[in-house]
Scaffold this motif. Structure first.
Motif, PDB file in Angstrom:
ATOM      1  N   PRO A  70       8.381  15.900 -94.435  1.00  0.00           N
ATOM      2  CA  PRO A  70       8.652  15.134 -95.657  1.00  0.00           C
ATOM      3  C   PRO A  70       7.416  14.974 -96.535  1.00  0.00           C
ATOM      4  O   PRO A  70       7.520  14.984 -97.765  1.00  0.00           O
ATOM      5  N   GLN A  71       6.256  14.849 -95.921  1.00  0.00           N
ATOM      6  CA  GLN A  71       5.022  14.672 -96.702  1.00  0.00           C
ATOM      7  C   GLN A  71       4.684  15.952 -97.462  1.00  0.00           C
ATOM      8  O   GLN A  71       4.245  15.915 -98.611  1.00  0.00           O
ATOM      9  N   ILE A  72       4.886  17.089 -96.812  1.00  0.00           N
ATOM     10  CA  ILE A  72       4.608  18.367 -97.481  1.00  0.00           C
ATOM     11  C   ILE A  72       5.609  18.602 -98.610  1.00  0.00           C
ATOM     12  O   ILE A  72       5.248  19.042 -99.702  1.00  0.00           O
ATOM     13  N   LEU A  73       6.871  18.263 -98.366  1.00  0.00           N
ATOM     14  CA  LEU A  73       7.873  18.396 -99.437  1.00  0.00           C
ATOM     15  C   LEU A  73       7.505  17.529-100.642  1.00  0.00           C
ATOM     16  O   LEU A  73       7.678  17.941-101.793  1.00  0.00           O
ATOM     17  N   SER A  74       6.994  16.338-100.375  1.00  0.00           N
ATOM     18  CA  SER A  74       6.611  15.443-101.481  1.00  0.00           C
ATOM     19  C   SER A  74       5.494  16.048-102.311  1.00  0.00           C
ATOM     20  O   SER A  74       5.519  15.991-103.548  1.00  0.00           O
ATOM     21  N   VAL A  75       4.490  16.639-101.642  1.00  0.00           N
ATOM     22  CA  VAL A  75       3.380  17.263-102.390  1.00  0.00           C
ATOM     23  C   VAL A  75       3.914  18.405-103.242  1.00  0.00           C
ATOM     24  O   VAL A  75       3.585  18.527-104.428  1.00  0.00           O
ATOM     25  N   LEU A  76       4.755  19.264-102.659  1.00  0.00           N
ATOM     26  CA  LEU A  76       5.284  20.412-103.408  1.00  0.00           C
ATOM     27  C   LEU A  76       6.125  19.947-104.590  1.00  0.00           C
ATOM     28  O   LEU A  76       6.054  20.533-105.679  1.00  0.00           O
ATOM     29  N   ASP A  77       6.897  18.885-104.399  1.00  0.00           N
ATOM     30  CA  ASP A  77       7.693  18.326-105.502  1.00  0.00           C
ATOM     31  C   ASP A  77       6.786  17.846-106.628  1.00  0.00           C
ATOM     32  O   ASP A  77       7.066  18.073-107.808  1.00  0.00           O
ATOM     33  N   ARG A  78       5.705  17.170-106.227  1.00  0.00           N
ATOM     34  CA  ARG A  78       4.796  16.600-107.224  1.00  0.00           C
ATOM     35  C   ARG A  78       4.246  17.697-108.133  1.00  0.00           C
ATOM     36  O   ARG A  78       4.043  17.499-109.317  1.00  0.00           O
ATOM     37  N   TYR A  79       3.987  18.879-107.557  1.00  0.00           N
ATOM     38  CA  TYR A  79       3.406  19.981-108.340  1.00  0.00           C
ATOM     39  C   TYR A  79       4.469  21.007-108.756  1.00  0.00           C
ATOM     40  O   TYR A  79       4.138  22.074-109.259  1.00  0.00           O
ATOM     41  N   ARG A  80       5.722  20.685-108.525  1.00  0.00           N
ATOM     42  CA  ARG A  80       6.848  21.556-108.908  1.00  0.00           C
ATOM     43  C   ARG A  80       6.672  22.981-108.373  1.00  0.00           C
ATOM     44  O   ARG A  80       6.748  23.967-109.115  1.00  0.00           O
TER      45      ARG A  80
END
Ligand code: ZN
Length: 253
Positions: A70-80
């Motif tokens: 979930p933490q990695i998904l959040s980072v990727l979402d933040r940078y689209r």
């Protein structure tokens, strides 16, 4: 962290162990062997993409789990950024909701075996079962069947390569190794990626670790890796986009 992930958060110790253990150097062939396999099978054993554009792909192995994923998904979402997630079957069996969540967010879901054995140490029948069982599980949940297979530890031999080709799948290796599973610092992971990245690079990272292993370095290093590469003029694509190949096998094959 949003409500979805808080609701499903579970302790890491519930993750089943891998057949030949988490990523480790003793199971890994030298990277020169990867270059040899690619030279022999240039269309089927993939190390990197075209070098004429400043585009790179992030690829993540060994998950999902309920802690680091979930933490990695959040980072990727933040940078689209959309990425390839090379999933272990027994882990998606345990966290099917995480598989659905990755897919829902637009990432590509690929095959990293059922229980993470070294494919040069099991029979070809077992190797085929490892891949087909994981493909079937992903297809049952998501309705798509992976096109790419990432071999655990990057371990291959001629027979394994031919078996995977006979399944009409591509073998996804990498040319940039973050070594993020090795308990490095954030700075070391950043340096490993940034010093090796070039146009067309396929970058190996992880989105879950072995039992009680931390991927804090990955989570911490990712934002600076992304920002630095973008500052240098790079854009991010999925492996499928980079190679102009489909992410999933055509239906009915
Ligand atoms: Zn792995």
């Amino acid at each position: 962290m949003n409500g979805f992930f808080c609701e499903w958060r579970e302790p890491a110790r519930q993750i089943p162990p891998f057949q030949h253990g988490p990523e480790r150097l003793t199971e890994r062939p030298p990277s020169t062997q990867h270059i040899d396999w690619h030279a022999l099978y240039p269309n089927d054993v993939i190390l990197s993409g075209p070098t004429d554009r400043k585009t790179v792909a992030l690829t993540f192995d060994d998950g999902p789990d309920a802690v680091w994923t979930p933490q990695i998904l959040s980072v990727l979402d933040r940078y689209r950024i959309k990425a390839e997630f090379n999933c272990v079957g027994q882990r998606i069996q345990q966290y099917p909701y995480m598989l659905e969540e990755m897919f829902r967010r637009g990432h590509n879901i690929e095959n990293h075996s059922w229980s993470h054995p070294n494919f040069t140490k099991i029979s070809l029948t077992e190797a085929r079962q490892q891949i087909e069982r994981t493909n079937a599980f992903i297809e049952r949940i998501l309705g798509v069947r992976p096109y790419f297979f990432r071999p655990p530890y990057g371990a291959l031999n001629q027979d394994v390569i031919r078996e995977i080709i006979s399944l009409r799948m591509k073998i996804l290796l990498w040319d940039v190794d973050s070594l993020d599973w090795a308990g490095l610092t954030r700075k070391q992971v950043e340096a490993n990626v940034l010093s090796q990245a070039r146009p067309g690079s396929i970058i190996l990272l992880h989105f879950a670790g072995g039992r009680d292993e931390s991927l804090e370095d990955t989570v911490q290093a990712l934002p600076n890796i992304i920002r630095t590469l973008r500052r240098e003029g790079y854009s991010f694509a999925t492996v499928a986009e980079l190679l102009e190949l489909p992410a999933y096998q055509p239906r009915g094959t």
